[in-house]
Design a protein around this motif. Structure first.
Motif, short mmCIF file in Angstrom:
data_model
loop_
_atom_site.label_atom_id
_atom_site.label_comp_id
_atom_site.label_asym_id
_atom_site.label_seq_id
_atom_site.Cartn_x
_atom_site.Cartn_y
_atom_site.Cartn_z
N LEU A 1 -11.21 -19.57 21.23
CA LEU A 1 -11.36 -18.73 20.05
C LEU A 1 -12.78 -18.38 19.78
N ASP A 2 -13.20 -17.32 19.55
CA ASP A 2 -14.43 -16.83 19.00
C ASP A 2 -14.70 -17.01 17.55
N ALA A 3 -15.71 -18.04 17.28
CA ALA A 3 -15.85 -18.25 15.66
C ALA A 3 -16.36 -17.12 14.78
N THR A 4 -16.86 -16.12 15.76
CA THR A 4 -17.51 -15.05 15.18
C THR A 4 -16.72 -13.78 14.98
N ALA A 5 -15.54 -13.76 15.76
CA ALA A 5 -14.50 -12.53 15.42
C ALA A 5 -13.97 -12.52 14.10
N ALA A 6 -13.67 -11.21 13.79
CA ALA A 6 -13.26 -11.02 12.41
C ALA A 6 -11.99 -11.45 12.56
N PRO A 7 -11.59 -12.09 11.07
CA PRO A 7 -10.04 -12.48 11.17
C PRO A 7 -9.22 -11.30 11.06
N LEU A 8 -7.95 -11.51 11.37
CA LEU A 8 -6.70 -10.65 11.63
C LEU A 8 -6.56 -10.20 9.96
N PRO A 9 -6.24 -8.72 9.97
CA PRO A 9 -5.95 -8.22 8.59
C PRO A 9 -4.59 -8.81 8.48
N ALA A 10 -4.39 -9.11 7.15
CA ALA A 10 -3.10 -9.55 6.73
C ALA A 10 -1.78 -8.50 6.86
N ARG A 11 -0.76 -8.94 7.29
CA ARG A 11 0.47 -8.09 7.65
C ARG A 11 0.97 -7.43 6.33
N ALA A 12 1.00 -6.28 6.39
CA ALA A 12 1.64 -5.50 4.97
C ALA A 12 3.31 -6.25 5.00
N PRO A 13 3.83 -6.38 3.88
CA PRO A 13 5.28 -6.69 3.72
C PRO A 13 6.36 -5.46 4.13
N PRO A 14 7.23 -5.83 4.87
CA PRO A 14 8.27 -4.49 5.24
C PRO A 14 8.10 -3.57 4.21
N PRO A 15 8.54 -2.28 4.22
CA PRO A 15 8.66 -1.29 3.43
C PRO A 15 9.58 -1.53 2.40
N LEU A 16 11.01 -2.15 2.78
CA LEU A 16 12.21 -2.50 1.90
C LEU A 16 11.56 -3.53 0.86
N ALA A 17 10.92 -4.43 1.46
CA ALA A 17 10.53 -5.55 0.57
C ALA A 17 9.50 -5.22 -0.33
N SER A 18 8.43 -4.45 -0.21
CA SER A 18 7.48 -3.87 -1.16
C SER A 18 8.39 -3.00 -2.00
N ASP A 19 9.07 -2.09 -1.66
CA ASP A 19 9.92 -1.32 -2.50
C ASP A 19 10.98 -1.92 -3.55
N LEU A 20 11.33 -2.80 -3.02
CA LEU A 20 12.23 -3.75 -4.04
C LEU A 20 11.20 -4.71 -4.91
N MET A 21 10.07 -5.09 -4.64
CA MET A 21 9.22 -5.74 -5.57
C MET A 21 8.68 -4.69 -6.65
N ARG A 22 8.44 -3.25 -6.16
CA ARG A 22 7.77 -2.58 -7.05
C ARG A 22 8.89 -2.19 -8.00
N ARG A 23 10.22 -1.86 -7.52
CA ARG A 23 11.42 -1.60 -8.35
C ARG A 23 11.41 -2.69 -9.37
N ALA A 24 11.38 -3.88 -8.95
CA ALA A 24 11.74 -5.13 -9.71
C ALA A 24 10.44 -5.13 -11.03
N ALA A 25 9.36 -4.98 -10.73
CA ALA A 25 8.30 -4.92 -11.50
C ALA A 25 8.39 -3.96 -12.47
N GLN A 26 8.93 -2.61 -12.06
CA GLN A 26 8.77 -1.62 -12.95
C GLN A 26 9.96 -1.74 -14.04
N GLY A 27 10.99 -2.43 -13.35
CA GLY A 27 12.24 -2.66 -14.46
C GLY A 27 11.95 -3.58 -15.29
N ALA A 28 11.00 -4.61 -14.94
CA ALA A 28 10.55 -5.79 -15.94
C ALA A 28 9.77 -4.99 -17.03
N HIS A 29 8.87 -3.98 -16.60
CA HIS A 29 8.18 -3.46 -17.54
C HIS A 29 8.53 -2.53 -18.37
#
Length: 121
Positions: free
Chosen positions: A20-48
């Motif tokens: 491993l190279d200590a100076t290498a840039a960290p890997l970007p965080a993986r985005a949640p699957p589209p279905l999960a992010s849509d579900l989270m968005r709808r749940a938050a909107q419903g709560a609001h």
């Protein structure tokens, strides 16, 4: 090389096990699957929306409660003022009575003191 140090040394020819190279840039965080992010968005909107509905339905009751508390506070202040005036009137009447009849006031005070002293025994 000993077996303990052998695992720390870089191996050659194996691309998966490259050090491993200590100076290498960290890997970007993986985005949640589209279905999960849509579900989270709808749940938050419903709560609001639910919170907004509750706040809207509670606002008239809170305003009514505020008006009731203000009215009760005003009524208490009126009673306090009446009691202060009554106290001042009684104190003035007592002063006038003592000034008109000082001997009677003195005898009444002694009698009252004696009564209290006997009750306290």
């Amino acid at each position: 090389m000993t077996p303990a140090t052998e695992s720390l040394a870089p191996r050659t020819g194996d691309s998966d096990s490259a050090p491993l190279d200590a100076t290498a840039a960290p890997l970007p965080a993986r985005a949640p699957p589209p279905l999960a992010s849509d579900l989270m968005r709808r749940a938050a909107q419903g709560a609001h929306e639910g919170i907004d509905r509750m706040a809207a339905s509670a606002a008239p009751q809170l305003e009514q409660l505020d008006a009731t508390v203000a009215s009760a506070n005003q009524a208490v202040q009126v009673k306090v003022d009446q009691m202060r005036r009554a106290r001042d009137e009684w104190a003035d009447d007592l002063r006038c009575t003592v000034r008109r009849n000082p001997l009677t006031a003195l005898l009444a005070a002694v009698a009252f003191g004696t009564l209290i002293a006997r009750l306290m025994r």
